[in-house]
Motif scaffolding. Structure first.
Motif, short mmCIF file in Angstrom:
data_model
loop_
_atom_site.label_atom_id
_atom_site.label_comp_id
_atom_site.label_asym_id
_atom_site.label_seq_id
_atom_site.Cartn_x
_atom_site.Cartn_y
_atom_site.Cartn_z
N GLU A 195 3.59 -16.94 -4.02
CA GLU A 195 2.97 -17.00 -2.75
C GLU A 195 3.86 -16.00 -1.58
O GLU A 195 3.16 -15.46 -0.82
CB GLU A 195 3.18 -18.45 -2.08
N ALA A 196 5.04 -15.98 -1.73
CA ALA A 196 5.89 -15.25 -1.13
C ALA A 196 5.52 -13.65 -1.34
O ALA A 196 5.41 -12.91 -0.46
CB ALA A 196 7.41 -15.44 -1.38
N ILE A 197 5.44 -13.18 -2.53
CA ILE A 197 5.39 -11.91 -2.76
C ILE A 197 3.59 -11.75 -2.04
O ILE A 197 3.53 -10.54 -1.83
CB ILE A 197 5.14 -11.48 -3.98
N ALA A 198 2.70 -12.27 -2.26
CA ALA A 198 1.47 -12.31 -1.82
C ALA A 198 1.48 -12.29 -0.35
O ALA A 198 0.74 -11.26 0.21
CB ALA A 198 0.38 -13.48 -2.17
N LYS A 199 2.55 -13.01 0.30
CA LYS A 199 2.28 -12.92 1.82
C LYS A 199 3.10 -11.60 2.23
O LYS A 199 2.40 -10.76 3.23
CB LYS A 199 3.31 -14.09 2.38
N ALA A 200 4.13 -11.09 1.46
CA ALA A 200 4.62 -9.64 1.62
C ALA A 200 3.77 -8.72 1.53
O ALA A 200 3.56 -7.66 2.19
CB ALA A 200 5.91 -9.48 0.96
N SER A 201 3.03 -8.64 0.40
CA SER A 201 2.10 -7.75 -0.14
C SER A 201 0.96 -7.57 0.93
O SER A 201 0.52 -6.61 1.48
CB SER A 201 1.28 -7.87 -1.24
N GLN A 202 0.33 -8.76 1.66
CA GLN A 202 -0.56 -8.76 2.74
C GLN A 202 -0.06 -8.14 3.96
O GLN A 202 -0.72 -7.33 4.69
CB GLN A 202 -1.11 -10.05 3.05
N ALA A 203 1.08 -8.57 4.35
CA ALA A 203 1.91 -8.15 5.58
C ALA A 203 1.93 -6.22 5.35
O ALA A 203 1.85 -5.52 6.44
CB ALA A 203 3.33 -8.55 5.68
N LEU A 204 2.50 -5.87 4.07
CA LEU A 204 2.50 -4.49 3.84
C LEU A 204 1.41 -3.71 4.22
O LEU A 204 1.03 -2.54 4.60
CB LEU A 204 3.26 -4.07 2.50
N ALA A 205 0.24 -4.26 3.58
CA ALA A 205 -1.25 -3.78 3.54
C ALA A 205 -1.60 -3.59 5.02
O ALA A 205 -2.23 -2.73 5.45
CB ALA A 205 -2.27 -4.64 2.75
N ASP A 206 -1.25 -4.48 5.98
CA ASP A 206 -1.51 -4.76 7.42
C ASP A 206 -0.93 -3.48 7.91
O ASP A 206 -1.41 -2.98 9.02
CB ASP A 206 -1.12 -5.87 8.05
N THR A 207 0.25 -3.11 7.47
CA THR A 207 0.86 -2.02 8.23
C THR A 207 0.35 -0.51 7.84
O THR A 207 0.29 0.36 8.64
CB THR A 207 2.48 -1.85 7.57
N LYS A 208 -0.34 -0.55 6.87
CA LYS A 208 -0.90 0.69 6.33
C LYS A 208 -2.11 0.73 7.01
O LYS A 208 -2.61 1.89 7.15
CB LYS A 208 -1.22 0.64 4.80
N LYS A 209 -2.82 -0.35 7.54
CA LYS A 209 -4.16 -0.27 8.37
C LYS A 209 -3.88 0.13 9.87
O LYS A 209 -4.61 0.40 10.59
CB LYS A 209 -4.80 -1.25 8.14
N GLU A 225 5.67 -3.49 13.20
CA GLU A 225 6.96 -4.42 13.32
C GLU A 225 6.68 -5.66 13.06
O GLU A 225 7.74 -6.12 12.46
CB GLU A 225 7.30 -4.39 15.04
N LYS A 226 5.72 -6.44 13.48
CA LYS A 226 5.49 -7.69 13.26
C LYS A 226 5.42 -7.88 11.63
O LYS A 226 5.75 -8.88 11.06
CB LYS A 226 4.26 -8.37 13.72
N ALA A 227 4.66 -6.84 10.83
CA ALA A 227 4.53 -7.06 9.55
C ALA A 227 5.58 -6.77 8.95
O ALA A 227 6.01 -7.53 7.75
CB ALA A 227 3.46 -6.13 9.24
N ARG A 228 6.63 -5.96 9.21
CA ARG A 228 7.85 -5.86 8.69
C ARG A 228 8.53 -7.13 8.81
O ARG A 228 9.41 -7.48 7.87
CB ARG A 228 8.77 -4.75 9.27
N LYS A 229 8.63 -7.80 10.03
CA LYS A 229 9.30 -9.01 9.94
C LYS A 229 8.88 -10.12 8.96
O LYS A 229 9.65 -10.84 8.46
CB LYS A 229 9.47 -9.30 11.32
N GLU A 230 7.32 -9.85 8.93
CA GLU A 230 6.88 -10.97 7.93
C GLU A 230 7.09 -10.63 6.61
O GLU A 230 7.66 -11.51 5.76
CB GLU A 230 5.24 -10.89 8.08
#
Length: 161
Positions: free
Chosen positions: A96-110, A122-127
């Protein structure tokens, strides 16, 4: 006649009971099965840590499969059942934690190159930091401690047999 029938039934019953007991899976083999699946999950984490979003997303899915594999072991030993439950929870939390980080990282790319985009990054990096730090501190350490306990328990069992 009655006496002779019981004198035959008792040894046959005892033989059947011993045969059934000897055919049941030993604690040592149950330990080995659990350790094998846990090691597969740990290896996945070691191999794929620090990789890109698609890999992180896949790692999360793979860890879910490991969780399911652990749950399907159907161990009979009560202590090993406890380990089975705890490892399942640990790998599930990591997933779950890795999925959450993965989604946040995907959001930064978009995110767009704008002030709003920078805020999203910045929000995604914190997440990402929060999710991975939490995973490392809780599930990771818990899994390591469980591994030590499992090894200790299983090594005690193997010396008894």
């Amino acid at each position: 006649m009655l006496f002779s029938r019981y004198s035959v039934i008792a040894p046959v019953s005892l033989s059947i009971a011993l045969l059934i007991t000897s055919c049941s899976e030993s604690k040592v083999s149950q330990c080995q099965r659990l350790m094998t699946v846990v090691n597969q999950g740990t290896s996945l984490i070691d191999i794929k840590k620090g990789q890109q979003v698609s890999t992180s997303s896949q790692l999360s899915k793979d860890l879910k499969k490991v969780t399911k594999s652990i749950q399907e072991l159907n161990l009979k030993d009560p202590k090993l059942q406890e380990f089975e439950t705890k490892f399942s929870k640990s790998f599930d939390h990591l997933s779950e934690a890795i999925a959450k980080a993965s989604q946040a990282l995907a959001d930064t790319k978009k995110a767009e190159a704008s002030s709003d985009g920078r805020a999203k990054i910045e929000k995604a990096r914190k997440e990402i930091d929060s999710a991975l730090t939490t995973a490392a501190k809780t599930a990771g350490k818990e899994s390591d401690a469980l591994g030590v306990q499992l090894n200790k328990y299983c090594s005690q069992e193997s010396t008894k047999n």
